[in-house]
Design an enzyme around this catalytic site. Structure first.
Site, PDB file in Angstrom:
ATOM      1  N   HIS A 121       0.789  -1.237   0.000  1.00  0.00           N
ATOM      2  CA  HIS A 121       0.000   0.000   0.000  1.00  0.00           C
ATOM      3  C   HIS A 121       0.815   1.278   0.000  1.00  0.00           C
ATOM      4  O   HIS A 121       0.258   2.365  -0.094  1.00  0.00           O
ATOM      5  CB  HIS A 121      -0.923   0.020   1.219  1.00  0.00           C
ATOM      6  CG  HIS A 121      -1.892  -1.101   1.223  1.00  0.00           C
ATOM      7  ND1 HIS A 121      -1.610  -2.314   1.815  1.00  0.00           N
ATOM      8  CD2 HIS A 121      -3.124  -1.224   0.667  1.00  0.00           C
ATOM      9  CE1 HIS A 121      -2.637  -3.126   1.645  1.00  0.00           C
ATOM     10  NE2 HIS A 121      -3.557  -2.497   0.944  1.00  0.00           N
ATOM     11  N   CYS A 245       1.048 -16.013 -14.316  1.00  0.00           N
ATOM     12  CA  CYS A 245       0.210 -15.021 -13.648  1.00  0.00           C
ATOM     13  C   CYS A 245      -0.510 -14.199 -14.704  1.00  0.00           C
ATOM     14  O   CYS A 245       0.054 -13.905 -15.757  1.00  0.00           O
ATOM     15  CB  CYS A 245       1.098 -14.132 -12.788  1.00  0.00           C
ATOM     16  SG  CYS A 245       0.245 -12.731 -12.086  1.00  0.00           S
TER      17      CYS A 245
HETATM   18  C1  HEM Z   1      -8.835   1.990   2.749  1.00  0.00           C
HETATM   19  C2  HEM Z   1      -7.789   1.227   2.975  1.00  0.00           C
HETATM   20  C3  HEM Z   1      -7.140   0.406   1.882  1.00  0.00           C
HETATM   21  C4  HEM Z   1      -6.967   0.708   0.564  1.00  0.00           C
HETATM   22  C5  HEM Z   1      -7.354   1.986  -0.161  1.00  0.00           C
HETATM   23  C6  HEM Z   1      -6.318  -0.428  -0.039  1.00  0.00           C
HETATM   24  C7  HEM Z   1      -5.981  -0.512  -1.381  1.00  0.00           C
HETATM   25  C8  HEM Z   1      -5.375  -1.574  -1.994  1.00  0.00           C
HETATM   26  C9  HEM Z   1      -4.969  -1.636  -3.382  1.00  0.00           C
HETATM   27  C10 HEM Z   1      -5.148  -0.536  -4.419  1.00  0.00           C
HETATM   28  C11 HEM Z   1      -4.396  -2.848  -3.590  1.00  0.00           C
HETATM   29  C12 HEM Z   1      -3.816  -3.382  -4.906  1.00  0.00           C
HETATM   30  C13 HEM Z   1      -2.355  -3.077  -4.968  1.00  0.00           C
HETATM   31  C14 HEM Z   1      -1.649  -3.663  -6.185  1.00  0.00           C
HETATM   32  O1  HEM Z   1      -2.107  -4.689  -6.728  1.00  0.00           O
HETATM   33  O2  HEM Z   1      -0.616  -3.114  -6.560  1.00  0.00           O
HETATM   34  C15 HEM Z   1      -4.454  -3.553  -2.329  1.00  0.00           C
HETATM   35  C16 HEM Z   1      -4.001  -4.843  -2.152  1.00  0.00           C
HETATM   36  C17 HEM Z   1      -4.000  -5.499  -0.940  1.00  0.00           C
HETATM   37  N1  HEM Z   1      -4.455  -5.028   0.274  1.00  0.00           N
HETATM   38 FE1  HEM Z   1      -5.281  -3.216   0.601  1.00  0.00          FE
HETATM   39  N2  HEM Z   1      -6.099  -1.377   0.910  1.00  0.00           N
HETATM   40  C18 HEM Z   1      -6.572  -0.908   2.109  1.00  0.00           C
HETATM   41  C19 HEM Z   1      -6.515  -1.548   3.338  1.00  0.00           C
HETATM   42  C20 HEM Z   1      -5.958  -2.790   3.555  1.00  0.00           C
HETATM   43  C21 HEM Z   1      -5.805  -3.414   4.847  1.00  0.00           C
HETATM   44  C22 HEM Z   1      -6.196  -2.765   6.164  1.00  0.00           C
HETATM   45  C23 HEM Z   1      -5.243  -4.646   4.630  1.00  0.00           C
HETATM   46  C24 HEM Z   1      -4.870  -5.721   5.615  1.00  0.00           C
HETATM   47  C25 HEM Z   1      -5.326  -5.814   6.836  1.00  0.00           C
HETATM   48  C26 HEM Z   1      -5.056  -4.786   3.209  1.00  0.00           C
HETATM   49  C27 HEM Z   1      -4.539  -5.903   2.570  1.00  0.00           C
HETATM   50  C28 HEM Z   1      -4.246  -5.993   1.223  1.00  0.00           C
HETATM   51  C29 HEM Z   1      -3.645  -7.149   0.582  1.00  0.00           C
HETATM   52  C30 HEM Z   1      -3.256  -8.452   1.252  1.00  0.00           C
HETATM   53  C31 HEM Z   1      -3.490  -6.841  -0.781  1.00  0.00           C
HETATM   54  C32 HEM Z   1      -2.891  -7.729  -1.877  1.00  0.00           C
HETATM   55  C33 HEM Z   1      -3.979  -8.526  -2.578  1.00  0.00           C
HETATM   56  C34 HEM Z   1      -3.474  -9.335  -3.761  1.00  0.00           C
HETATM   57  O3  HEM Z   1      -2.296  -9.272  -4.090  1.00  0.00           O
HETATM   58  O4  HEM Z   1      -4.300 -10.033  -4.373  1.00  0.00           O
HETATM   59  N3  HEM Z   1      -5.492  -3.642   2.593  1.00  0.00           N
HETATM   60  N4  HEM Z   1      -5.050  -2.759  -1.370  1.00  0.00           N
END
Ligand code: HEM
Ligand SMILES: *[C@@H]1O[C@H](CO)[C@@H](O)[C@H](O)[C@H]1NC(C)=O
Length: 552
Positions: A121, A245
């Site tokens: 993030h 992928c």
């Molecule tokens: C409003 C809050 C959040 C926003 C705006 C957000 C946004 C994003 C975005 C845009 C991605 C994609 C990134 C990419 O592929 O380059 C992502 C992936 C991810 N986020 Fe968040 N996130 C938030 C909160 C969280 C929280 C709190 C957690 C964990 C407790 C989390 C866990 C993850 C994980 C594990 C991925 C990877 C998923 C994958 O690779 O399939 N996120 N997030």
């Protein structure tokens, strides 16, 4: 600013369509439901647009007590988080989060400890998304040294395995790293160089044999197998298969066309291994599914991983005796490594790797697709005109089989005298200074690669690359089905240096005569999935290295 407004619309549109989906089975009220859905999304978008300018007067910011943030936790109807001293209502974002429901861990509190762990993030486009949900500031009475107390969370990645330093890291938490070009030339990718695409953390399973797989049949009945049961009870098969992928070569699409969201993979989000396990079809039959003639309502087979990832495949693929879907416990003759799903993973050959779920602990026979983010909200392609702003997620099918792909993975300048020594001069009838190109070609769905074409002059003239021996056919794997091509073909081309003018291009053709598009623009999709346009590499005539050209 346009982007900002677009994104707000996207989220409301998706929520609107969710409302529809949940209610459409009652067809008489369909019209009303759609109308209600539209009204709902209109109402939400009005609200969101207001959220863009949340304060009646720009000077008076809404102040929020920490207590109130805490109340908007996962038990509440609306989800709030804070970062620094800013508070966000992320309710509309949650169903769109690429990371799925794990986001709920943070609601009611601070994002920071999570983003410090989930380092994926820490980039501007993620911060921009968050800003759209701003609703106010934390009341200064609750700040200590100008900051709100963030608390501590346990790092779910703390027991992730060590990775080979040669892998090209795109993110560490979760781990996403690609195979370096130097390793893409070997037919079987060495285990420690096999690309890693993790969505979450790596589950820590100690005892492989007692790890349980639950099979849920269509009537809800469950049958359990330990990995030891699987080994004992079923015939063992090995298949040499390539996993790719859906984001492989995404960086090429971004560079040649427009920005895409997601990890910017080069040519190395693809690798090949020999996988050993038991056939899913046999296990399903043993559990009680009629694999010859399953109930008509059964359409999908869902996989659930121990870390919370989930995906599904069409039931036809799961039970096809030539589909070769395996439940795998060994890779290249060794126990499955932790990064690749220890102790048990699905292998769905010919399909995008996102369906070969790792750390498998449950499979479900179902009439619907997996409801996970990764099935319904991601791994889909939309038209080039569809922006990240308003995709109708339900309108596009989930990616299963992948299209034909090829890439150049090595370029070597060879001097004529060296060429003679190596004996290659005789083989290719070349006496002059030349360029040797190597790479891979791969088609999904078990389709064979029938030809790889190389152009030394930007696509004006072409020659055929030499396909290397098909390693899967060489008998080592004992594949149960000789007719399907589950693995890549490597190729080589030797081109006289005098023929080179500008960029080299490569394209492959599969046995259904599918070809790769010449440019990225016609297949551009905002997520950057299935980037398979001709791979172009700039090669100079002289001895200068061409470093930095391949991955890009
Ligand atoms: C409003 C809050 C959040 C926003 C705006 C957000 C946004 C994003 C975005 C845009 C991605 C994609 C990134 C990419 O592929 O380059 C992502 C992936 C991810 N986020 Fe968040 N996130 C938030 C909160 C969280 C929280 C709190 C957690 C964990 C407790 C989390 C866990 C993850 C994980 C594990 C991925 C990877 C998923 C994958 O690779 O399939 N996120 N997030
Ligand atoms: C979650 O919010 C509810 C009220 O909405 C509150 O009763 C509960 O204690 C909160 N839980 C936590 C862990 O803060």
């Amino acid at each position: 600013m346009r982007e900002y407004a677009d994104r707000i619309l996207m989220h409301t549109a998706v929520r609107g369509s969710q409302v529809d989906r949940n209610k459409t089975p009652i067809s008489p009220v369909l019209g009303i439901v759609i109308a209600a859905g539209l009204a709902y999304s209109f109402a939400t978008s009005t609200r969101s647009v207001l959220a863009e300018a949340p304060n009646e007067s720009p000077t008076k910011e809404r102040l929020i007590r920490l207590e109130e943030v805490h109340e908007h936790n996962r038990t509440a109807d609306t989800y709030w988080v804070f970062r620094g001293d800013s508070v966000y209502d992320i309710t509309d974002w949650v169903p769109n989060h690429p990371g799925g429901e794990v986001i709920l861990r943070a609601v009611g509190g601070s994002l920071e400890p999570y983003w410090n762990i989930f380092t994926i993030h820490q980039k501007q486009d993620v911060y921009d998304i968050l800003e759209q949900y701003f609703i106010g500031k934390i009341d200064p009475r609750d700040l200590v040294d100008g900051k709100a107390p963030t608390g501590q969370v346990e790092d779910p990645f703390k027991s992730d395995p060590k990775r080979d330093a040669a892998l090209i890291q795109h993110s560490t938490r979760p781990c996403n790293s690609e195979t370096p070009e130097s390793e893409l030339g070997s037919y079987i990718t060495p285990i420690e160089k096999f690309y890693v695409r993790n969505h979450l953390w790596v589950p820590d399973v100690h005892d492989a044999d007692s790890h349980r797989l639950t099979v849920e049949l269509y009537d809800g009945e469950e049958v359990e197998y330990t990995v030891a049961d699987l080994r004992k009870k079923f015939k063992e098969y090995s298949i040499t298969a390539t996993l790719q992928c859906s984001g492989n070569r995404r960086s090429h699409m971004t560079q040649a066309s427009r920005p895409t969201t997601g990890l910017q993979w080069g040519v190395g989000a693809i690798s090949t291994a020999t996988w050993t396990g038991v056939r899913l079809r046999d296990v399903l039959a043993d559990a009680g599914l009629d694999v010859q003639d399953p109930d008509e309502d059964i359409k999908h087979l869902k996989f659930v991983g121990a870390e919370a990832y989930g995906a599904s495949i069409p039931i036809d693929k799961a039970i096809d005796r030539h589909g070769d879907v395996l439940l795998v416990y060994s890779m290249n003759g060794q126990p499955l490594p932790r990064d690749h799903g220890f102790p048990l993973r699905a292998l769905v050959p010919g399909h995008v790797a996102a369906r070969s779920v790792k750390w498998l602990n449950k499979i479900v026979v179902s009439d619907e697709e997996s409801s996970s983010q990764w099935q319904r909200r991601d791994y889909k392609c939309f038209g080039p005109n569809v922006g990240a702003s308003h995709p109708d997620w339900d309108a596009a099918p989930a990616i299963q089989e992948t299209p034909v792909q090829s890439a150049i993975t090595a370029v070597r300048q060879v001097k004529a005298d060296r060429l003679k020594d190596s004996g290659l001069a005789r083989v290719y009838g070349l006496e002059e200074d030349s360029v040797v190109l190597e790479g891979y070609a791969f088609a999904g769905g078990g389709r064979h690669i029938v030809r790889v074409d190389i152009s030394p002059d930007r696509g004006r003239t072409w020659m055929q690359a030499q396909l290397q021996e098909d390693g899967a056919k060489m008998g080592a794997s004992g594949s149960p089905d000789d007719h399907r091509a589950w693995a890549w073909r490597q190729w080589r081309a030797v081109v006289p240096a005098t023929q080179i003018s500008g960029k080299f291009c490569v394209k492959a053709t599969d046995d259904s005569y599918n070809v790769q598009p010449d440019t990225f623009e016609p297949t551009y999709n905002f997520r950057g999935n299935l980037a398979n346009a001709w791979h172009r590499v700039l090669v100079s005539r002289d001895d200068k290295p061409v470093e930095g050209q391949l991955g890009k």
